[in-house]
Motif scaffolding. Sequence first.
Motif, PDB file in Angstrom:
ATOM      1  N   ARG A 116       1.061  -1.177  -0.207  1.00 61.37           N
ATOM      2  CA  ARG A 116      -0.016  -0.279   0.080  1.00 61.37           C
ATOM      3  C   ARG A 116       1.240   1.287   0.156  1.00 61.37           C
ATOM      4  O   ARG A 116       0.290   2.354  -0.020  1.00 61.37           O
ATOM      5  CB  ARG A 116      -1.357  -0.118   0.987  1.00 61.37           C
ATOM      6  N   ARG A 176      -1.971   6.608  -0.151  1.00 56.30           N
ATOM      7  CA  ARG A 176      -2.882   7.163   1.265  1.00 56.30           C
ATOM      8  C   ARG A 176      -1.536   7.936   1.866  1.00 56.30           C
ATOM      9  O   ARG A 176      -2.336   8.559   2.678  1.00 56.30           O
ATOM     10  CB  ARG A 176      -1.962   5.347   1.734  1.00 56.30           C
ATOM     11  N   PHE A 225     -11.042   8.741  -5.648  1.00 58.94           N
ATOM     12  CA  PHE A 225     -10.519   7.446  -5.905  1.00 58.94           C
ATOM     13  C   PHE A 225     -10.950   7.124  -6.817  1.00 58.94           C
ATOM     14  O   PHE A 225      -9.384   6.007  -7.830  1.00 58.94           O
ATOM     15  CB  PHE A 225     -10.593   6.500  -4.405  1.00 58.94           C
ATOM     16  N   LYS A 226     -11.874   6.650  -8.027  1.00 57.79           N
ATOM     17  CA  LYS A 226     -12.157   5.611  -8.500  1.00 57.79           C
ATOM     18  C   LYS A 226     -12.154   5.724 -10.097  1.00 57.79           C
ATOM     19  O   LYS A 226     -11.227   5.342 -10.552  1.00 57.79           O
ATOM     20  CB  LYS A 226     -14.083   5.296  -8.686  1.00 57.79           C
ATOM     21  N   VAL A 251      -7.606   5.223 -10.065  1.00 57.52           N
ATOM     22  CA  VAL A 251      -7.705   4.030 -11.065  1.00 57.52           C
ATOM     23  C   VAL A 251      -8.340   3.834 -12.120  1.00 57.52           C
ATOM     24  O   VAL A 251      -7.731   3.131 -12.980  1.00 57.52           O
ATOM     25  CB  VAL A 251      -8.834   3.330  -9.892  1.00 57.52           C
ATOM     26  N   SER A 268      -4.415   0.545  -8.539  1.00 56.06           N
ATOM     27  CA  SER A 268      -5.197   0.049  -8.562  1.00 56.06           C
ATOM     28  C   SER A 268      -6.068   0.143  -7.492  1.00 56.06           C
ATOM     29  O   SER A 268      -5.403   0.067  -5.848  1.00 56.06           O
ATOM     30  CB  SER A 268      -5.001  -1.173  -9.927  1.00 56.06           C
ATOM     31  N   ASP A 269      -6.719  -1.056  -6.926  1.00 50.51           N
ATOM     32  CA  ASP A 269      -7.909  -2.048  -6.288  1.00 50.51           C
ATOM     33  C   ASP A 269      -7.923  -3.053  -6.070  1.00 50.51           C
ATOM     34  O   ASP A 269      -8.151  -3.646  -7.506  1.00 50.51           O
ATOM     35  CB  ASP A 269      -8.939  -1.098  -5.430  1.00 50.51           C
ATOM     36  N   MET A 329     -17.032   3.993  -3.872  1.00 49.71           N
ATOM     37  CA  MET A 329     -15.865   4.591  -2.485  1.00 49.71           C
ATOM     38  C   MET A 329     -16.318   5.685  -2.149  1.00 49.71           C
ATOM     39  O   MET A 329     -16.790   6.417  -2.599  1.00 49.71           O
ATOM     40  CB  MET A 329     -14.691   5.163  -3.385  1.00 49.71           C
ATOM     41  N   GLY A 338     -14.222   3.817   3.260  1.00 49.55           N
ATOM     42  CA  GLY A 338     -14.138   2.717   2.265  1.00 49.55           C
ATOM     43  C   GLY A 338     -14.588   2.279   1.224  1.00 49.55           C
ATOM     44  O   GLY A 338     -15.604   2.713   0.888  1.00 49.55           O
ATOM     45  N   PRO A 339     -14.637   1.166   0.538  1.00 49.72           N
ATOM     46  CA  PRO A 339     -15.062   0.696  -0.332  1.00 49.72           C
ATOM     47  C   PRO A 339     -16.327  -0.177   0.032  1.00 49.72           C
ATOM     48  O   PRO A 339     -16.030  -0.948   0.808  1.00 49.72           O
ATOM     49  CB  PRO A 339     -13.842  -0.074  -1.299  1.00 49.72           C
ATOM     50  N   THR A 341      -6.405  -0.587 -16.092  1.00 45.55           N
ATOM     51  CA  THR A 341      -5.342  -0.789 -15.524  1.00 45.55           C
ATOM     52  C   THR A 341      -4.357  -0.972 -16.238  1.00 45.55           C
ATOM     53  O   THR A 341      -2.880  -1.027 -16.045  1.00 45.55           O
ATOM     54  CB  THR A 341      -5.778  -1.898 -14.261  1.00 45.55           C
TER      55      THR A 341
END
Length: 347
Positions: free
Chosen positions: A26, A30, A45-46, A49, A75-76, A90, A95-96, A123
Motif C-alpha cells: 500500500r 494513502r 478514488f475511482k 484508478v 489500482s484496487d 468508494m 472505504g469501498p 489498469t
Amino acid sequence: MILKNDLLLRAANGEKVERIPVWLMRQAGRILPEYRQVRASLSGFKELVETPEKAAEVTIQPVDILGVDAAIIFSDILVVAEGMGLTYEMEEKKGPYFPKTIENLKDIENLRIGKADTDFAYTIEAIKITKKALDGRVPLIGFAGAPFTLLCYMVEGGGSKTFSKSKKLLFSEPEAAHKLLQKITDSTIDYLKGQVEAGADLIQVFDSWAGILSPQAYEVFSIPYLKQICEAIDSVPVTLFSKGAFFARKTMSSLPCSAIGIDWNMDPIESRKIIGNGKTLQGNLDPCVLYGSEKFIEEETNSMIKAFGSQRYIANLGHGVYPDTDPQKVKRFVETVQSFDVRSITT
Ligand code: CP3
C-alpha cells in the motif's frame, strides 16, 4: 527492457543479492501528500484508478519520494468484481463497498468472466504507461486479490467483523461458493496475464481475509484457487500473501509460487523452518512500528533482517502501511534496509 535495479526479481527467484530489496504494501497513495494532491484534482478514488495517466503518476511517486526498490501499480483488488459486473463505490473515510451484493446462485450465474483487454483495460493501460515512465529504474509489481478475499467482499458488500455471510455461503451452499470462486479465478487469471503482457515484472496475490478461515476450510476454499493462479502465471515470479494464515504456511510451500508474504504474527525463523529454502519470504514489520522513533524503527528493522537472513528475502511490512504514517518514518525504514550490510550475517 533491461532493469537497472532488479534486486526484487533476483530475491524472488532465489538468486544472490548484494543488498536486500524493500518496498511497502500500500505504498502507492494513502501516506503521501503528493498522492492526495493528484486525487483532489479528480472526482475521487475511482476516477484515479480508471485514469491510466494519473494512476501511473501515483504509482511512481513512492519510487521518487521514498526510494523503494519496486513500484506497485495503483489500482484496487475490487476492480475484478467490477469487471465481472458487480460495481463498487468508494465512500470518503469509510472505504469501498458494493451497493448490490451476491446473495444466491442466480446472482453468481449472472456474473461474467472479466477480461483484461475490455473490462480491465484501464489498469492494463496504466501498466504500459508506468513501465515506459519508469524506464527500467525498478520492477513493477502487478496484483490482484485472492478469489476467497474477493468472494468475502462481494458477499458482505464491504468489510465485516465476523464474515458470517461469506462463511454461511461456503458452509451452506458449497457448490454455489465454488462456482463463484471459479468465476473469480478465471477473471483474475485473464487480468493477471494481461498485466504481465503489459509489463508487470512480478505478481502479488493478496488474500487479506485468509485468517478468518480454519486450516481445513482454507484448504478447500482458497488453496485450490491460489494454485490455479500460480500455475497460470508461469512467466514471472508470483508472491502469495495470505494475511493471518499462519496455519497454511506448510501447504503454501508446495504451491508453484516464488515468494510467500509473512505478517508480524508469524515468526521469521519458525516460518523459514516450516516453509523451507525453496521460497523467498517477504515481510514482516508491524506497520505500527513506523509510529515509533527513528531509533526504534532502525532497531526493529535490523533485528527483523537478522531473523530472516539476507538471501531469499524481500523486506516489507507485515500488512499495508497505515494512512497516518509519517513518510519520513517510512523513509527511515527503507534506508535502514538498504544500508544493511548483507556480509555481516551468514545467510
Ligand atoms: O499497494 C499499493 O500501494 C497499490 C494500490 C492498492 C490499493 N489497494 C489502493 C487503495 C492495493 C495493492 C490495494 C489492495 C487492497 N484493496 C486490499 C488488499 C491489501 C490489504 O491491505 O489487505 C484490500 C483489502 C483492498 C480493499 C480496500 N481498498 C479497502 C479496505 C480500502 C479502504 C481503506 C484503505 O485501505 O484505505 C480501499 C481503498 C484504497 N485502495 C485506497 C488506496 C490508496 C485509499 C483510497 C483513498 O482514500 O484514496
